[in-house]
Design a protein around this motif. Structure first.
Motif, PDB file in Angstrom:
ATOM      1  N   UNK A   1       0.616  -1.335  -0.111  1.00 45.80           N
ATOM      2  CA  UNK A   1       0.243  -0.148   0.053  1.00 45.80           C
ATOM      3  C   UNK A   1       0.898   1.107  -0.133  1.00 45.80           C
ATOM      4  N   UNK A   2       2.051   1.287   0.729  1.00 45.74           N
ATOM      5  CA  UNK A   2       3.022   2.281   0.675  1.00 45.74           C
ATOM      6  C   UNK A   2       4.259   1.998  -0.071  1.00 45.74           C
ATOM      7  N   UNK A   3       4.969   2.805  -0.001  1.00 50.92           N
ATOM      8  CA  UNK A   3       6.209   2.656  -1.112  1.00 50.92           C
ATOM      9  C   UNK A   3       7.114   1.317  -0.511  1.00 50.92           C
ATOM     10  N   UNK A   4       7.746   0.524  -1.320  1.00 51.91           N
ATOM     11  CA  UNK A   4       8.338  -0.767  -0.849  1.00 51.91           C
ATOM     12  C   UNK A   4       9.191  -0.598   0.234  1.00 51.91           C
ATOM     13  N   UNK A   5      10.198   0.416   0.001  1.00 50.41           N
ATOM     14  CA  UNK A   5      11.205   0.805   0.866  1.00 50.41           C
ATOM     15  C   UNK A   5      10.626   1.313   2.377  1.00 50.41           C
ATOM     16  N   UNK A   6       9.796   1.925   2.245  1.00 49.32           N
ATOM     17  CA  UNK A   6       8.931   2.486   3.460  1.00 49.32           C
ATOM     18  C   UNK A   6       8.289   1.362   4.268  1.00 49.32           C
TER      19      UNK A   6
ATOM     20  N   UNK B   1       8.622  -2.242   8.775  1.00 48.43           N
ATOM     21  CA  UNK B   1       8.632  -3.672   9.450  1.00 48.43           C
ATOM     22  C   UNK B   1       9.899  -3.782  10.286  1.00 48.43           C
ATOM     23  N   UNK B   2      10.843  -3.094   9.879  1.00 45.57           N
ATOM     24  CA  UNK B   2      12.157  -3.449  10.681  1.00 45.57           C
ATOM     25  C   UNK B   2      12.210  -2.825  11.885  1.00 45.57           C
ATOM     26  N   UNK B   3      11.582  -1.378  11.851  1.00 48.22           N
ATOM     27  CA  UNK B   3      11.294  -0.811  13.285  1.00 48.22           C
ATOM     28  C   UNK B   3      10.295  -1.835  14.134  1.00 48.22           C
TER      29      UNK B   3
ATOM     30  N   UNK C   1       5.110 -13.754   5.880  1.00 53.41           N
ATOM     31  CA  UNK C   1       4.205 -12.980   5.780  1.00 53.41           C
ATOM     32  C   UNK C   1       4.425 -11.963   4.538  1.00 53.41           C
ATOM     33  N   UNK C   2       3.290 -12.026   3.888  1.00 50.84           N
ATOM     34  CA  UNK C   2       3.294 -10.905   2.827  1.00 50.84           C
ATOM     35  C   UNK C   2       2.311  -9.676   2.669  1.00 50.84           C
ATOM     36  N   UNK C   3       1.171 -10.097   2.333  1.00 49.08           N
ATOM     37  CA  UNK C   3      -0.111  -9.346   2.401  1.00 49.08           C
ATOM     38  C   UNK C   3      -0.147  -8.688   3.526  1.00 49.08           C
ATOM     39  N   UNK C   4      -0.347  -9.554   4.812  1.00 45.03           N
ATOM     40  CA  UNK C   4      -1.010  -8.845   6.024  1.00 45.03           C
ATOM     41  C   UNK C   4       0.062  -7.563   6.444  1.00 45.03           C
ATOM     42  N   UNK C   5       1.268  -7.603   6.007  1.00 43.93           N
ATOM     43  CA  UNK C   5       2.223  -6.508   6.353  1.00 43.93           C
ATOM     44  C   UNK C   5       2.340  -5.403   5.296  1.00 43.93           C
ATOM     45  N   UNK C   6       2.273  -6.071   3.944  1.00 43.21           N
ATOM     46  CA  UNK C   6       2.643  -5.218   2.771  1.00 43.21           C
ATOM     47  C   UNK C   6       1.382  -4.461   2.445  1.00 43.21           C
TER      48      UNK C   6
ATOM     49  N   UNK D   1      -2.039  -0.545   6.424  1.00 46.77           N
ATOM     50  CA  UNK D   1      -1.897   0.976   6.113  1.00 46.77           C
ATOM     51  C   UNK D   1      -0.777   1.694   7.291  1.00 46.77           C
ATOM     52  N   UNK D   2      -0.570   0.755   8.388  1.00 49.16           N
ATOM     53  CA  UNK D   2       0.446   1.023   9.116  1.00 49.16           C
ATOM     54  C   UNK D   2       1.326  -0.212   9.545  1.00 49.16           C
ATOM     55  N   UNK D   3       2.396  -0.557   8.598  1.00 55.05           N
ATOM     56  CA  UNK D   3       3.115  -1.588   8.585  1.00 55.05           C
ATOM     57  C   UNK D   3       3.924  -1.978   9.998  1.00 55.05           C
ATOM     58  N   UNK D   4       4.245  -0.802  10.207  1.00 51.91           N
ATOM     59  CA  UNK D   4       5.051  -1.056  11.760  1.00 51.91           C
ATOM     60  C   UNK D   4       4.290  -1.541  12.770  1.00 51.91           C
ATOM     61  N   UNK D   5       2.914  -0.905  13.011  1.00 47.54           N
ATOM     62  CA  UNK D   5       2.137  -1.528  13.943  1.00 47.54           C
ATOM     63  C   UNK D   5       1.711  -2.951  13.866  1.00 47.54           C
ATOM     64  N   UNK D   6       1.330  -3.481  12.636  1.00 46.82           N
ATOM     65  CA  UNK D   6       1.170  -4.622  12.415  1.00 46.82           C
ATOM     66  C   UNK D   6       2.139  -5.814  12.571  1.00 46.82           C
TER      67      UNK D   6
END
Length: 232
Positions: free
Chosen positions: A20-25, A30-32, A186-191, A194-199
């Protein structure tokens, strides 16, 4: 292999088509959030675009000590100095990949069935990806789902650490741990979040609680300690 300390517990398959967001973002978020490893799987971009993104990811993730794995391409993995490569069935010879990349690079192999899980070539691999547990829209023409009984049987059969894959969600984390697998992909659940860090943090918390034998507040599922052996 030397990668005995490899943490496969929470493995992100970074698919730009699903982001949903830029892949690098997404990767940095996710790293955070506590992701343990990221695989770049870009089936739509040309090689140069994939190489450019891989360079960006490797530069940023290395500073965060998150290993980057490149899907299918030994050439790109070597070019960017990635931590490793993941090869599907028919996507390259493991012995050749090991020869090209060296002893210190992580090599993963997709192993969808008993024959693949016991293949002699796996002596050149560090881990296997097993599944799909569920049907998933993130990969076209995937094999029939193996379900939880199939996943448990596959983990027991494998002589390599296993990462389960295929439509896995937050509510599945404790069940993944119960199979004896070393982690989940995990792919789609994080990618697609809208808030990949939180999930990602929620996935990390769920795994930590499963390791402790506690139920997760979002699932209420308390995993069994059976078949865990000495796994962390």
């Amino acid at each position: 292999m030397h990668n005995s300390q490899l943490d496969l517990s929470l493995y992100l398959i970074l698919d730009p088509a699903q982001c949903r967001l830029a892949p690098l973002e997404v990767a940095l978020a996710a790293a955070r959030g506590g992701i343990s490893l990221i695989q770049l799987r870009d089936k739509r971009a040309d090689q140069q675009a994939c190489l450019d993104l891989a360079h960006q990811l490797q530069h940023r993730l290395a500073a965060l000590k998150v290993p980057l794995i490149i899907n299918d391409s030994v050439v790109i993995a070597k070019a960017v100095g990635a931590a490793g490569v993941h090869l599907g069935q028919g996507d390259g010879d493991l012995a050749t990949a090991r020869e090209i990349l060296g002893a210190d690079v992580i090599i993963g192999r997709t192993a969808p069935n008993a024959q693949a899980l016991q293949a002699d070539e796996l002596r050149f691999a560090d881990y296997v990806g097993h599944g799909p547990v569920y049907a998933t829209a993130t990969k076209q023409n995937h094999l029939p789902p193996i379900g939880w009984s199939g996943a448990t049987a596959g983990v027991a059969l494998s002589r390599k650490p296993v990462v389960l894959i295929g439509g896995l969600r937050l509510i599945d984390v404790a069940q993944v741990y119960q199979t004896g697998a070393q982690g989940l992909a995990v792919a789609s659940a994080i990618c697609g979040a809208s808030d990949p860090e939180s999930i990602t943090r929620q996935f990390r918390q769920a795994w930590s609680l499963a390791v402790q034998g506690l139920s997760h507040p979002h699932t209420g599922h308390k995993p069994s300690a059976a078949n865990r052996g000495s796994l962390k």
